[in-house]
Design a protein around this motif. Structure first.
Motif, PDB file in Angstrom:
ATOM      1  N   TRP A  49       0.880  -0.914  -0.033  1.00  0.00           N
ATOM      2  CA  TRP A  49      -0.020   0.098  -0.043  1.00  0.00           C
ATOM      3  C   TRP A  49       0.795   1.425  -0.116  1.00  0.00           C
ATOM      4  CZ3 TRP A  49      -4.596  -1.056  -1.642  1.00  0.00           C
ATOM      5  CH2 TRP A  49      -5.290  -1.989  -1.316  1.00  0.00           C
ATOM      6  N   SER A  50       0.541   2.150  -0.884  1.00  0.00           N
ATOM      7  CA  SER A  50       1.260   3.531  -0.965  1.00  0.00           C
ATOM      8  C   SER A  50       0.303   4.595  -1.455  1.00  0.00           C
ATOM      9  CB  SER A  50       2.495   3.398  -1.989  1.00  0.00           C
ATOM     10  OG  SER A  50       1.904   3.281  -3.353  1.00  0.00           O
ATOM     11  N   VAL A  75       1.092  -4.770   3.368  1.00  0.00           N
ATOM     12  CA  VAL A  75       2.294  -4.080   3.516  1.00  0.00           C
ATOM     13  C   VAL A  75       2.136  -2.362   3.568  1.00  0.00           C
ATOM     14  CG1 VAL A  75       4.792  -3.838   3.291  1.00  0.00           C
ATOM     15  CG2 VAL A  75       3.732  -6.109   3.194  1.00  0.00           C
ATOM     16  N   LEU A  76       2.586  -1.656   4.280  1.00  0.00           N
ATOM     17  CA  LEU A  76       2.577  -0.286   4.151  1.00  0.00           C
ATOM     18  C   LEU A  76       3.877   0.477   3.778  1.00  0.00           C
ATOM     19  CD1 LEU A  76       0.611   1.217   7.393  1.00  0.00           C
ATOM     20  CD2 LEU A  76      -0.387   0.549   5.093  1.00  0.00           C
ATOM     21  N   LEU A  77       3.904   1.131   2.490  1.00  0.00           N
ATOM     22  CA  LEU A  77       5.062   1.621   1.858  1.00  0.00           C
ATOM     23  C   LEU A  77       5.114   3.000   2.464  1.00  0.00           C
ATOM     24  CD1 LEU A  77       5.391  -0.026  -1.622  1.00  0.00           C
ATOM     25  CD2 LEU A  77       6.481  -0.895   0.442  1.00  0.00           C
ATOM     26  N   GLU A  78       3.987   3.451   2.848  1.00  0.00           N
ATOM     27  CA  GLU A  78       3.760   4.832   3.257  1.00  0.00           C
ATOM     28  C   GLU A  78       2.766   4.733   4.275  1.00  0.00           C
ATOM     29  OE1 GLU A  78       4.997   7.453  -0.663  1.00  0.00           O
ATOM     30  OE2 GLU A  78       2.852   6.739  -0.588  1.00  0.00           O
ATOM     31  N   GLN A  79       2.583   5.909   5.197  1.00  0.00           N
ATOM     32  CA  GLN A  79       1.432   6.027   6.255  1.00  0.00           C
ATOM     33  C   GLN A  79       0.347   6.438   5.386  1.00  0.00           C
ATOM     34  OE1 GLN A  79       1.924   4.972   9.260  1.00  0.00           O
ATOM     35  NE2 GLN A  79       3.912   4.292   8.471  1.00  0.00           N
ATOM     36  N   LEU A  94       6.590  -0.727   6.053  1.00  0.00           N
ATOM     37  CA  LEU A  94       8.139  -0.636   5.514  1.00  0.00           C
ATOM     38  C   LEU A  94       8.231   0.547   4.925  1.00  0.00           C
ATOM     39  CD1 LEU A  94       8.256  -3.898   3.240  1.00  0.00           C
ATOM     40  CD2 LEU A  94       9.667  -3.375   5.324  1.00  0.00           C
ATOM     41  N   SER A  95       7.677   1.834   5.669  1.00  0.00           N
ATOM     42  CA  SER A  95       7.749   3.024   5.394  1.00  0.00           C
ATOM     43  C   SER A  95       9.429   3.278   5.299  1.00  0.00           C
ATOM     44  CB  SER A  95       6.815   3.991   6.059  1.00  0.00           C
ATOM     45  OG  SER A  95       7.004   3.853   7.303  1.00  0.00           O
TER      46      SER A  95
END
Length: 204
Positions: A49-50, A75-79, A94-95
């Motif tokens: 997710w981004s 999975v979070l690539l960004e908040q 994983l931000s």
């Protein structure tokens, strides 16, 4: 069928490549290049997710397929906030990730997948069925078994001796009685009469 299907927005392909390398290094097979909705037949769906993927209908559809099969690992690539209906599952963070395998978010992702798929086998390892080995007898047991066999043989011999037919002393002594009577009468008998021979043969 791959272990992991990686869903992501095209703008996040560099990060997706690092995530795929991380999972492949653990031993899982990953499908991530040229992914389409038809490829969502893997054992597990990992969605990155981004700000780009939360607005992608294709990524949302793939995530929904994984959620419906109880095989979704977000999975979070960004908040960012995932689309409605896909927010209830805790996501590994994983931000700002630089690709290190020992990063907290990377370890969390690996743990989430291991809980869903099980630990992957190291390359080349084959699981063989357990071999059943017959138990070995202790020397003390061997001694007891030998004593038991000797005891059984002794009891058998005693039983046979007790059940043996008694000897017939009258028949066996017939020739002796004849000889004694002949000696007492003073008669000389050069040969044994037929009845004495018959009695002797029966006694033998």
């Amino acid at each position: 069928m791959p272990d992991v299907f990686l869903s992501y927005a095209e703008q996040d392909s560099d990060t997706a490549r690092r995530v795929a390398s991380l999972l492949q290094a653990q031993g899982w097979s990953v499908r991530w290049e040229h992914a389409t909705a038809d490829d969502a037949e893997a054992r597990c769906m990992v969605v990155l997710w981004s700000r780009h993927s939360v607005n992608s209908d294709q990524v949302a559809a793939q995530a929904e397929q994984g959620r419906a099969r109880h095989a979704l690992v977000p999975v979070l690539l960004e908040q960012v906030t995932p689309p409605p209906g896909l927010r209830s599952i805790q996501a590994a963070d994983l931000s700002g990730w630089d690709g290190a395998a020992d990063a907290p978010g990377a370890r969390q992702l690996v743990a989430d997948l291991a809980g869903l798929l099980g630990q992957p086998l190291p390359s080349g390892r084959v699981i063989l069925p357990p071999v059943k080995v017959a138990p070995r007898l202790h020397p003390a047991w061997l001694i007891l078994v030998a004593l038991g066999l000797l005891l059984a043989a002794g009891l058998g011999a005693i039983t046979l001796w007790r059940n043996a037919p008694p000897a017939r002393p009258a028949a066996a002594a017939a020739p002796l009685l004849y000889a004694a009577s002949s000696a007492a009468s003073g008669a000389v008998q050069p040969t044994m009469p037929p009845w004495a021979r018959i009695m002797a043969s029966v006694a033998s």
